[in-house]
Design a protein around this motif. Sequence first.
Motif, PDB file in Angstrom:
ATOM      1  N   TYR A  73       0.867  -1.173   0.000  1.00  0.00           N
ATOM      2  CA  TYR A  73       0.000   0.000   0.000  1.00  0.00           C
ATOM      3  C   TYR A  73       0.905   1.225   0.000  1.00  0.00           C
ATOM      4  CZ  TYR A  73      -3.708  -3.339   0.747  1.00  0.00           C
ATOM      5  OH  TYR A  73      -4.579  -4.390   0.580  1.00  0.00           O
ATOM      6  N   ASP A  74       0.340   2.415   0.132  1.00  0.00           N
ATOM      7  CA  ASP A  74       1.088   3.660  -0.070  1.00  0.00           C
ATOM      8  C   ASP A  74       2.420   3.723   0.676  1.00  0.00           C
ATOM      9  OD1 ASP A  74      -0.783   4.579  -1.840  1.00  0.00           O
ATOM     10  OD2 ASP A  74      -1.811   5.864  -0.393  1.00  0.00           O
ATOM     11  N   VAL A  75       2.423   3.437   1.965  1.00  0.00           N
ATOM     12  CA  VAL A  75       3.650   3.561   2.747  1.00  0.00           C
ATOM     13  C   VAL A  75       4.733   2.632   2.210  1.00  0.00           C
ATOM     14  CG1 VAL A  75       4.682   3.216   5.035  1.00  0.00           C
ATOM     15  CG2 VAL A  75       2.475   4.348   4.834  1.00  0.00           C
ATOM     16  N   TYR A  76       4.376   1.391   1.944  1.00  0.00           N
ATOM     17  CA  TYR A  76       5.372   0.434   1.460  1.00  0.00           C
ATOM     18  C   TYR A  76       5.739   0.702   0.000  1.00  0.00           C
ATOM     19  CZ  TYR A  76       7.902  -3.248   3.777  1.00  0.00           C
ATOM     20  OH  TYR A  76       8.865  -3.929   4.453  1.00  0.00           O
ATOM     21  N   LYS A  77       4.798   1.230  -0.785  1.00  0.00           N
ATOM     22  CA  LYS A  77       5.129   1.622  -2.166  1.00  0.00           C
ATOM     23  C   LYS A  77       6.192   2.720  -2.137  1.00  0.00           C
ATOM     24  CE  LYS A  77       0.805   0.560  -4.537  1.00  0.00           C
ATOM     25  NZ  LYS A  77      -0.397   1.112  -5.170  1.00  0.00           N
ATOM     26  N   ASN A  78       5.980   3.705  -1.262  1.00  0.00           N
ATOM     27  CA  ASN A  78       6.955   4.796  -1.131  1.00  0.00           C
ATOM     28  C   ASN A  78       8.302   4.278  -0.638  1.00  0.00           C
ATOM     29  OD1 ASN A  78       5.046   6.647  -1.996  1.00  0.00           O
ATOM     30  ND2 ASN A  78       4.426   7.199   0.076  1.00  0.00           N
ATOM     31  N   TYR A  79       8.264   3.354   0.321  1.00  0.00           N
ATOM     32  CA  TYR A  79       9.506   2.792   0.846  1.00  0.00           C
ATOM     33  C   TYR A  79      10.228   1.994  -0.249  1.00  0.00           C
ATOM     34  CZ  TYR A  79      12.838   0.672   4.050  1.00  0.00           C
ATOM     35  OH  TYR A  79      14.001   0.274   4.673  1.00  0.00           O
ATOM     36  N   ASN A  80       9.482   1.278  -1.063  1.00  0.00           N
ATOM     37  CA  ASN A  80      10.113   0.515  -2.139  1.00  0.00           C
ATOM     38  C   ASN A  80      10.688   1.440  -3.212  1.00  0.00           C
ATOM     39  OD1 ASN A  80      10.914  -2.095  -3.035  1.00  0.00           O
ATOM     40  ND2 ASN A  80       9.454  -1.874  -4.709  1.00  0.00           N
ATOM     41  N   THR A  81      10.056   2.587  -3.435  1.00  0.00           N
ATOM     42  CA  THR A  81      10.622   3.582  -4.360  1.00  0.00           C
ATOM     43  C   THR A  81      11.986   4.043  -3.848  1.00  0.00           C
ATOM     44  OG1 THR A  81       8.432   4.294  -5.067  1.00  0.00           O
ATOM     45  CG2 THR A  81      10.243   5.845  -5.426  1.00  0.00           C
ATOM     46  N   LEU A  82      12.086   4.236  -2.543  1.00  0.00           N
ATOM     47  CA  LEU A  82      13.374   4.587  -1.924  1.00  0.00           C
ATOM     48  C   LEU A  82      14.384   3.457  -2.142  1.00  0.00           C
ATOM     49  CD1 LEU A  82      14.740   6.708   0.178  1.00  0.00           C
ATOM     50  CD2 LEU A  82      14.322   4.857   1.791  1.00  0.00           C
ATOM     51  N   GLN A  83      13.926   2.217  -1.990  1.00  0.00           N
ATOM     52  CA  GLN A  83      14.813   1.066  -2.207  1.00  0.00           C
ATOM     53  C   GLN A  83      15.347   1.055  -3.637  1.00  0.00           C
ATOM     54  OE1 GLN A  83      15.771  -0.850   0.409  1.00  0.00           O
ATOM     55  NE2 GLN A  83      14.526   0.704   1.412  1.00  0.00           N
ATOM     56  N   GLN A  84      14.481   1.328  -4.581  1.00  0.00           N
ATOM     57  CA  GLN A  84      14.866   1.311  -5.988  1.00  0.00           C
ATOM     58  C   GLN A  84      15.908   2.385  -6.297  1.00  0.00           C
ATOM     59  OE1 GLN A  84      10.897   1.508  -7.586  1.00  0.00           O
ATOM     60  NE2 GLN A  84      10.703  -0.714  -7.674  1.00  0.00           N
ATOM     61  N   LYS A  85      15.830   3.509  -5.595  1.00  0.00           N
ATOM     62  CA  LYS A  85      16.851   4.558  -5.760  1.00  0.00           C
ATOM     63  C   LYS A  85      18.224   4.050  -5.322  1.00  0.00           C
ATOM     64  CE  LYS A  85      13.758   8.507  -5.245  1.00  0.00           C
ATOM     65  NZ  LYS A  85      13.363   9.636  -4.385  1.00  0.00           N
ATOM     66  N   GLY A  86      18.242   3.103  -4.415  1.00  0.00           N
ATOM     67  CA  GLY A  86      19.490   2.520  -3.946  1.00  0.00           C
ATOM     68  C   GLY A  86      19.899   1.269  -4.716  1.00  0.00           C
ATOM     69  N   GLY A  87      19.096   0.884  -5.705  1.00  0.00           N
ATOM     70  CA  GLY A  87      19.424  -0.292  -6.510  1.00  0.00           C
ATOM     71  C   GLY A  87      18.813  -1.590  -6.004  1.00  0.00           C
ATOM     72  N   TYR A  88      17.857  -1.493  -5.088  1.00  0.00           N
ATOM     73  CA  TYR A  88      17.189  -2.676  -4.541  1.00  0.00           C
ATOM     74  C   TYR A  88      15.721  -2.649  -4.950  1.00  0.00           C
ATOM     75  CZ  TYR A  88      21.392  -2.816  -1.704  1.00  0.00           C
ATOM     76  OH  TYR A  88      22.699  -2.865  -1.301  1.00  0.00           O
ATOM     77  N   ASP A  89      15.025  -3.761  -4.750  1.00  0.00           N
ATOM     78  CA  ASP A  89      13.591  -3.829  -5.046  1.00  0.00           C
ATOM     79  C   ASP A  89      12.967  -4.893  -4.146  1.00  0.00           C
ATOM     80  OD1 ASP A  89      11.020  -3.864  -6.034  1.00  0.00           O
ATOM     81  OD2 ASP A  89      11.620  -4.155  -8.122  1.00  0.00           O
ATOM     82  N   LEU A  90      12.172  -4.448  -3.193  1.00  0.00           N
ATOM     83  CA  LEU A  90      11.560  -5.376  -2.235  1.00  0.00           C
ATOM     84  C   LEU A  90      10.365  -6.111  -2.816  1.00  0.00           C
ATOM     85  CD1 LEU A  90      11.778  -3.270   1.041  1.00  0.00           C
ATOM     86  CD2 LEU A  90      13.314  -5.069   0.231  1.00  0.00           C
ATOM     87  N   SER A  91       9.882  -5.711  -3.982  1.00  0.00           N
ATOM     88  CA  SER A  91       8.713  -6.388  -4.549  1.00  0.00           C
ATOM     89  C   SER A  91       9.015  -7.850  -4.880  1.00  0.00           C
ATOM     90  CB  SER A  91       8.185  -5.645  -5.774  1.00  0.00           C
ATOM     91  OG  SER A  91       9.151  -5.605  -6.795  1.00  0.00           O
ATOM     92  N   ASP A  92      10.277  -8.183  -5.051  1.00  0.00           N
ATOM     93  CA  ASP A  92      10.661  -9.580  -5.286  1.00  0.00           C
ATOM     94  C   ASP A  92      10.554 -10.433  -4.017  1.00  0.00           C
ATOM     95  OD1 ASP A  92      11.259  -8.928  -7.911  1.00  0.00           O
ATOM     96  OD2 ASP A  92      13.384  -8.603  -7.497  1.00  0.00           O
ATOM     97  N   TYR A  93      10.365  -9.780  -2.881  1.00  0.00           N
ATOM     98  CA  TYR A  93      10.369 -10.481  -1.587  1.00  0.00           C
ATOM     99  C   TYR A  93       9.038 -10.358  -0.843  1.00  0.00           C
ATOM    100  CZ  TYR A  93      15.275 -10.413  -2.721  1.00  0.00           C
ATOM    101  OH  TYR A  93      16.476 -10.571  -3.366  1.00  0.00           O
ATOM    102  N   LYS A  94       7.970 -10.053  -1.572  1.00  0.00           N
ATOM    103  CA  LYS A  94       6.652  -9.926  -0.937  1.00  0.00           C
ATOM    104  C   LYS A  94       6.303 -11.220  -0.209  1.00  0.00           C
ATOM    105  CE  LYS A  94       4.647  -6.516  -4.036  1.00  0.00           C
ATOM    106  NZ  LYS A  94       3.607  -6.238  -5.027  1.00  0.00           N
ATOM    107  N   GLY A  95       5.874 -11.084   1.036  1.00  0.00           N
ATOM    108  CA  GLY A  95       5.489 -12.237   1.843  1.00  0.00           C
ATOM    109  C   GLY A  95       6.648 -12.938   2.527  1.00  0.00           C
ATOM    110  N   CYS A  96       7.869 -12.526   2.247  1.00  0.00           N
ATOM    111  CA  CYS A  96       9.045 -13.179   2.844  1.00  0.00           C
ATOM    112  C   CYS A  96       9.331 -12.627   4.239  1.00  0.00           C
ATOM    113  CB  CYS A  96      10.283 -12.961   1.971  1.00  0.00           C
ATOM    114  SG  CYS A  96      10.190 -13.779   0.379  1.00  0.00           S
ATOM    115  N   THR A  97       9.825 -13.494   5.098  1.00  0.00           N
ATOM    116  CA  THR A  97      10.272 -13.086   6.420  1.00  0.00           C
ATOM    117  C   THR A  97      11.752 -12.745   6.320  1.00  0.00           C
ATOM    118  OG1 THR A  97       8.632 -14.498   7.474  1.00  0.00           O
ATOM    119  CG2 THR A  97      10.501 -13.813   8.831  1.00  0.00           C
ATOM    120  N   VAL A  98      12.101 -11.541   6.754  1.00  0.00           N
ATOM    121  CA  VAL A  98      13.463 -11.025   6.655  1.00  0.00           C
ATOM    122  C   VAL A  98      13.951 -10.585   8.022  1.00  0.00           C
ATOM    123  CG1 VAL A  98      13.092 -10.258   4.266  1.00  0.00           C
ATOM    124  CG2 VAL A  98      12.696  -8.658   6.144  1.00  0.00           C
ATOM    125  N   THR A  99      15.238 -10.301   8.117  1.00  0.00           N
ATOM    126  CA  THR A  99      15.795  -9.758   9.352  1.00  0.00           C
ATOM    127  C   THR A  99      16.216  -8.327   9.094  1.00  0.00           C
ATOM    128  OG1 THR A  99      16.599 -11.949   9.963  1.00  0.00           O
ATOM    129  CG2 THR A  99      17.513 -10.083  11.173  1.00  0.00           C
TER     130      THR A  99
END
Length: 152
Positions: A73-99
């Motif tokens: 949703y909006d907050v996580y979409k915005n956070y993922n946009t920030l990730q993409q600026k750093g060269g990462y993309d959390l959309s590949d890890y939806k539903g995953c448990t991370v540390t």
Amino acid sequence: MNTYITFTKKRIIATLAIFICVGLVCCELYAAANKTPNAKTNADRLIFIKRLGYTITQESLTAKTVTIPEVFYDVYKNYNTLQQKGGYDLSDYKGCTVTLYTYKINTPKGYKGECAINIIVYNDRIIGGDISSAALDGFMLPLKAENEKTKN
């Protein structure tokens, strides 16, 4: 009774195409698995932070387990946009448990306030994170080398 396989040009080309596709997929998977930095140990994470150009003031403040939402949703979409600026993309890890590891670091040049780096780790690999300040007028930056930062 003998069984014969006949090879036509079409069958040979189709077989080669399949092998090439399988090879390319394997190469992509291998490259994707190895382009994210190793974070198996605290030492690995500290090396990563140093390579970004930050100085740690307090090692591993917290390490907590979180689940990346299945739907952004909006907050996580915005956070993922920030990730993409750093060269990462959390959309590949939806539903995953991370540390999520958090370390205190010196504040980046041009910013004020107490600062932390958050590193998101999945299967011993860094998949994202941020540099942030929780101050009232705080900031959040993508994981990039300090000299690559620009104010948002």
